[in-house]
Design a protein around this motif. Sequence first.
Motif, PDB file in Angstrom:
ATOM      1  N   VAL A  75       0.920  -1.379   0.054  1.00 16.32           N
ATOM      2  CA  VAL A  75       0.078  -0.117  -0.049  1.00 16.32           C
ATOM      3  C   VAL A  75       0.839   1.220  -0.064  1.00 16.32           C
ATOM      4  O   VAL A  75       1.833   1.370   0.737  1.00 16.32           O
ATOM      5  N   CYS A  76       0.690   2.106  -1.167  1.00 15.54           N
ATOM      6  CA  CYS A  76       1.564   3.243  -1.143  1.00 15.54           C
ATOM      7  C   CYS A  76       0.539   4.588  -0.834  1.00 15.54           C
ATOM      8  O   CYS A  76      -0.645   4.310  -0.706  1.00 15.54           O
ATOM      9  N   THR A  77       1.129   5.379  -0.253  1.00  9.89           N
ATOM     10  CA  THR A  77       0.335   6.577  -0.020  1.00  9.89           C
ATOM     11  C   THR A  77       1.223   8.121  -0.497  1.00  9.89           C
ATOM     12  O   THR A  77       2.280   8.113  -0.691  1.00  9.89           O
ATOM     13  N   ARG A  93      -4.218  10.245  -0.758  1.00 13.39           N
ATOM     14  CA  ARG A  93      -4.087   9.166  -2.104  1.00 13.39           C
ATOM     15  C   ARG A  93      -3.416   8.028  -1.806  1.00 13.39           C
ATOM     16  O   ARG A  93      -2.448   7.828  -1.067  1.00 13.39           O
ATOM     17  N   PHE A  94      -4.430   6.640  -1.787  1.00 15.91           N
ATOM     18  CA  PHE A  94      -3.802   5.423  -1.302  1.00 15.91           C
ATOM     19  C   PHE A  94      -3.921   4.624  -2.740  1.00 15.91           C
ATOM     20  O   PHE A  94      -4.715   4.562  -3.371  1.00 15.91           O
ATOM     21  N   TRP A  95      -2.899   3.582  -2.943  1.00 16.79           N
ATOM     22  CA  TRP A  95      -3.023   2.904  -4.095  1.00 16.79           C
ATOM     23  C   TRP A  95      -2.172   1.641  -3.748  1.00 16.79           C
ATOM     24  O   TRP A  95      -1.224   1.592  -3.069  1.00 16.79           O
TER      25      TRP A  95
END
Length: 115
Positions: A75-77, A93-95
Motif C-alpha cells: 500500500v502506497c500513499t 491518496r492510497f494505491w
Amino acid sequence: MASGVLLRAGEIHVGQEPARHRRVSARYDKELAKGPARLATALDVDRTLDGTDACDGPGSPLSILTGAPVRPDQVCTGPRTGVGGEGAGRPWRFWIDGDPTVSPYRAHTPRRRGT
C-alpha cells in the motif's frame, strides 16, 4: 464512523463486455475503470445510486466484493492528484504498488483566468 468511501479506480472482473460497450475508447481492459470518471462510466454508476450501501452484497444495485488481502508493504500513499493549496502535500491518496489501473500522479497546475 465513516459514512462514505470515494472510489477512484478499479478493475473489472465480472461484466467486462458491458463495461467495454460503455467505455469504447478503452484500448485495454486495464483502462476500463482507470480513474473516477472511467470507473463510473464502466460500471454505469450515476446519481440514481446516491446513498446506495455498497456493502449490502449480491442483489444490491452496486456491491463491492471482497478480494485477496493486500500486504501492508504494497500500500502506497501520497498527495492527491491535482490538489493545490493547503491540502496539496497531505498523503490522502492510497494505491496498491504496481497496480495497472491506478492513474499516474499529476501535480496541481493553477488555472489561468481569461483576460
